[in-house]
Design a protein around this motif. Structure first.
Motif, PDB file in Angstrom:
ATOM      1  N   SER A   1      -0.644   1.050   1.896  1.00  0.00           N
ATOM      2  CA  SER A   1      -2.056   1.126   2.268  1.00  0.00           C
ATOM      3  C   SER A   1      -2.880   0.051   1.574  1.00  0.00           C
ATOM      4  CB  SER A   1      -2.609   2.513   1.929  1.00  0.00           C
ATOM      5  OG  SER A   1      -2.471   2.779   0.533  1.00  0.00           O
ATOM      6  N   GLU A   2      -2.400  -0.449   0.416  1.00  0.00           N
ATOM      7  CA  GLU A   2      -3.106  -1.498  -0.304  1.00  0.00           C
ATOM      8  C   GLU A   2      -2.434  -2.860  -0.146  1.00  0.00           C
ATOM      9  OE1 GLU A   2      -3.465  -0.292  -4.341  1.00  0.00           O
ATOM     10  OE2 GLU A   2      -4.461   1.600  -3.867  1.00  0.00           O
ATOM     11  N   SER A   3      -1.374  -2.929   0.640  1.00  0.00           N
ATOM     12  CA  SER A   3      -0.652  -4.182   0.841  1.00  0.00           C
ATOM     13  C   SER A   3      -1.212  -4.914   2.061  1.00  0.00           C
ATOM     14  CB  SER A   3       0.844  -3.916   1.027  1.00  0.00           C
ATOM     15  OG  SER A   3       1.383  -3.235  -0.090  1.00  0.00           O
ATOM     16  N   TYR A   4      -0.870  -6.170   2.164  1.00  0.00           N
ATOM     17  CA  TYR A   4      -1.313  -6.956   3.306  1.00  0.00           C
ATOM     18  C   TYR A   4      -0.204  -7.926   3.707  1.00  0.00           C
ATOM     19  CZ  TYR A   4      -2.215 -10.790   0.013  1.00  0.00           C
ATOM     20  OH  TYR A   4      -2.086 -11.768  -0.938  1.00  0.00           O
TER      21      TYR A   4
ATOM     22  N   GLY B   1      -3.547  -2.127  10.390  1.00  0.00           N
ATOM     23  CA  GLY B   1      -4.490  -3.231  10.313  1.00  0.00           C
ATOM     24  C   GLY B   1      -4.779  -3.809  11.687  1.00  0.00           C
TER      25      GLY B   1
ATOM     26  N   ARG C   1      -4.839 -13.018   7.290  1.00  0.00           N
ATOM     27  CA  ARG C   1      -4.333 -11.817   6.617  1.00  0.00           C
ATOM     28  C   ARG C   1      -4.626 -10.593   7.474  1.00  0.00           C
ATOM     29  NH1 ARG C   1      -5.719 -12.074   0.098  1.00  0.00           N
ATOM     30  NH2 ARG C   1      -4.531 -13.998  -0.365  1.00  0.00           N
ATOM     31  N   ILE C   2      -3.716  -9.655   7.437  1.00  0.00           N
ATOM     32  CA  ILE C   2      -3.880  -8.396   8.147  1.00  0.00           C
ATOM     33  C   ILE C   2      -3.326  -7.285   7.274  1.00  0.00           C
ATOM     34  CG2 ILE C   2      -1.691  -8.758   9.374  1.00  0.00           C
ATOM     35  CD1 ILE C   2      -2.822  -7.107  11.683  1.00  0.00           C
ATOM     36  N   SER C   3      -4.005  -6.166   7.224  1.00  0.00           N
ATOM     37  CA  SER C   3      -3.542  -5.034   6.435  1.00  0.00           C
ATOM     38  C   SER C   3      -2.162  -4.599   6.904  1.00  0.00           C
ATOM     39  CB  SER C   3      -4.524  -3.870   6.559  1.00  0.00           C
ATOM     40  OG  SER C   3      -4.048  -2.740   5.865  1.00  0.00           O
ATOM     41  N   ALA C   4      -1.293  -4.249   5.955  1.00  0.00           N
ATOM     42  CA  ALA C   4       0.085  -3.892   6.306  1.00  0.00           C
ATOM     43  C   ALA C   4       0.161  -2.579   7.065  1.00  0.00           C
ATOM     44  CB  ALA C   4       0.943  -3.821   5.036  1.00  0.00           C
ATOM     45  N   GLU C   5      -0.797  -1.723   6.883  1.00  0.00           N
ATOM     46  CA  GLU C   5      -0.747  -0.398   7.504  1.00  0.00           C
ATOM     47  C   GLU C   5      -1.990  -0.195   8.359  1.00  0.00           C
ATOM     48  OE1 GLU C   5       0.443   4.145   6.174  1.00  0.00           O
ATOM     49  OE2 GLU C   5      -0.512   2.820   4.722  1.00  0.00           O
TER      50      GLU C   5
ATOM     51  N   PRO D   1       0.025  -4.876  -3.703  1.00  0.00           N
ATOM     52  CA  PRO D   1      -1.253  -4.929  -4.431  1.00  0.00           C
ATOM     53  C   PRO D   1      -1.144  -5.624  -5.777  1.00  0.00           C
ATOM     54  CG  PRO D   1      -0.346  -2.698  -4.415  1.00  0.00           C
ATOM     55  CD  PRO D   1       0.484  -3.492  -3.476  1.00  0.00           C
TER      56      PRO D   1
ATOM     57  N   SER E   1      -1.076  -3.869  13.225  1.00  0.00           N
ATOM     58  CA  SER E   1       0.099  -3.604  12.396  1.00  0.00           C
ATOM     59  C   SER E   1       0.340  -2.110  12.317  1.00  0.00           C
ATOM     60  CB  SER E   1      -0.103  -4.184  10.986  1.00  0.00           C
ATOM     61  OG  SER E   1      -1.198  -3.551  10.332  1.00  0.00           O
TER      62      SER E   1
END
Length: 546
Positions: free
Chosen positions: A510-513, A418, A412-416, A458, A430
């Motif tokens: 910011s809360e998505s991945y 990351g 997993r990597i943060s969407a924004e 999220p 990312s």
């Protein structure tokens, strides 16, 4: 004696070596400063310019050091001095290694250390890369230089070899068509490239031996011309290349995987010569022809030109398939499709290939094990065969060369903004853009064949998975300038046309991945779709009794 020759060459060529070393450092600095997303526009432009300058520079060193003691002619003083021919040859090769490969190894290694990659794996890959560059590029250039007296002769001789190569490509394309290169535009084309590299290396060694120990310039040039012609006409047959790939692939068997024709879908009638796309436009043929020429595949370009008239445009045939034995986290690559049509009495009416390049076959993830998902592959058949099927029974069989792809890692990597660091992906970052999420990964050595990326919000909602593949099963063959392999995945979050709607958009990133799956080849095998009637009025049909 080798040391004396090295000092003499260094005294004469150190300004050129200093310039090329500066270019090497500048090229690596620009590649680093360009970053993952090419934010630094100046550095991005410099990468393109300095890569050309670097290539020209290292070739210039390889040529210049050989021409300092040119082999052809009788005006060189080394001919009458007690200098061993082997010492002369070894000193030239050692000079190129020290002045080209060592500086590039150091700057490559510094780049990887700055990015946080471990030193020992980086050093091993850098050594391998420099050996590859020396053997596959610098040594052949030194051989050509040894067969000429000066730069003018080299340019004339090199141009002549290019003309011979182009002529051989044209002749091969006209005489053999697409079969002139069976592995071109496929994931196993690396086997052909490896054969060519070995041939070039053998030719370079032969020329160096002939020149430095026998001074047989005419014979050496003949070897170079013959080698260029062999590069075109010495091609690995598909079955041999695929067998080699199967031997080198993972040992897992794929006996449980079956590919069958879906009778119900086939009887629905899926071949329609009036369907959109059945008649390619002139611009489409021009585009495909140009692309084939740019890739050096003259045979495919000739085949495309033969079908430039709309009346000769092939008929698209949609073959409905059912896949069994393929797990939910697996899919198939169709590396090659071979079609064969007969009249039912043993006479072959047509043999030809399907779409060039690997095609992914994936079952519907919502299907149940009792009802495996339907996949549809589109192939093309000639107009003449389609019209013949309207008048009399025609049977079509399909021979598949397949690769089973499976998930080997999941991260997993943060969407924004990351960052992910993992052995399977290297270093990934990312970045959220206006209409998409961009993930760029830099890996030491070989990059994964396929990435599967899914954007999760999220609240648990997610967009469809994006499969980003570069079908290439080769062992690691490095780029000339860098030991880092760059790969990217683009995940759309908004469609400006309004045709597509995404569960996870640009808000709340910011809360998505992103869930990142790494796919790798697990088995290479073949399957044959048994002959089935091709009925022009009803598309394709399957007879379960066959």
């Amino acid at each position: 004696m080798i040391g004396h020759i090295l000092r003499k060459d260094w005294t004469l060529l150190w300004p050129l070596v200093a310039l090329v070393t500066a270019i090497q450092i500048g090229f690596e600095w620009a590649a680093f400063k360009a970053g993952f997303f090419s934010e630094n526009h100046v550095a991005r432009e410099l990468v393109g310019l300095l890569s050309v300058a670097w290539t020209v520079g290292i070739l210039a060193i390889a040529v210049a050091v050989v021409h300092e003691d040119s082999i052809p002619g009788a005006e060189q003083d080394w001919l009458i001095r007690p200098i061993s021919r082997s010492d002369l040859l070894l000193s030239k090769g050692l000079f190129v290694l020290l002045t080209v490969c060592v500086p590039m190894l150091l700057v490559n290694l510094v780049h990887t250390l700055v990015l946080g990659f471990p030193a020992l794996p980086g050093l091993a890959i850098a050594l391998y890369k420099e050996l590859f560059v020396f053997v596959c590029l610098l040594l052949p250039v030194m051989a050509l230089a040894a067969a000429t007296r000066n730069m003018t002769e080299l340019l004339v001789f090199g141009t002549s070899l290019v003309v011979v190569y182009a002529a051989a490509l044209g002749i091969g394309g006209v005489l053999l068509g697409a079969s002139a290169c069976p592995t071109c535009e496929s994931a196993i084309v690396w086997t052909q490239h490896l054969l060519q590299h070995l041939g070039v290396l053998a030719g370079a060694i032969a020329i160096l031996v002939l020149q430095f120990f026998r001074r047989r310039t005419t014979l050496s040039r003949a070897v170079a011309v013959a080698g260029v012609i062999m590069l075109v006409f010495l091609q690995l047959p598909w079955r041999l290349a695929f067998t080699v790939q199967s031997w080198l692939g993972m040992p897992r068997a794929a006996t449980s995987v079956s590919v069958t024709l879906d009778r119900a879908e086939a009887e629905a009638g899926l071949a329609d010569p009036t369907a959109e796309g059945s008649r390619d436009s002139g611009s489409g043929f021009a585009r495909r022809t140009t692309q084939a020429l740019l890739e050096g595949n003259v045979g495919a370009a000739v085949e495309s030109l033969k079908r430039v008239r709309p009346v000769d445009a092939p008929v698209p045939l949609r073959i409905p398939l059912r896949l069994t034995g393929v797990a939910g986290d697996e899919f198939l690559f169709v590396d090659r499709t071979r079609l064969s049509a007969g009249d039912g009495h043993g006479r072959v009416l047509y043999r030809g290939g399907g779409p060039r390049g690997s095609v992914a076959l994936r079952s519907d993830p919502t299907s149940t094990p009792q009802d495996p998902g339907l996949v549809v592959q589109t192939v093309e058949i000639p107009q003449e065969l389609y019209r013949k099927a309207q008048r009399e029974p025609v049977e079509l069989s399909v021979d598949y060369s397949l690769t089973l792809m499976a998930v080997t890692a999941q991260h997993r990597i943060s969407a924004e903004d990351g960052e992910l660091r993992a052995p399977e992906t290297g270093l990934c970052r990312s970045k959220a853009q206006s209409n998409e999420i961009l993930i760029v990964c830099k890996q030491l050595g070989r990059a994964p064949v396929c990435y599967g990326a899914t954007l999760y919000g999220p609240d648990g909602r997610h967009n469809p998975e994006v499969l980003q593949c570069t079908p290439d099963y080769r062992p690691y063959l490095p780029a000339l300038g860098n030991i880092l392999t760059v790969s990217a995945v683009e995940l759309p979050t908004h469609d400006a046309s309004g045709l597509a709607h995404y569960a996870v958009g640009v808000s709340g990133l910011s809360e998505s991945y992103v869930e990142l799956k790494i796919y790798a080849p697990r088995a290479h095998f073949t399957r044959v779709l048994q002959p089935f009637p091709l009925r022009a009025s009803a598309g394709v049909s399957a007879d379960p009794t066959r």
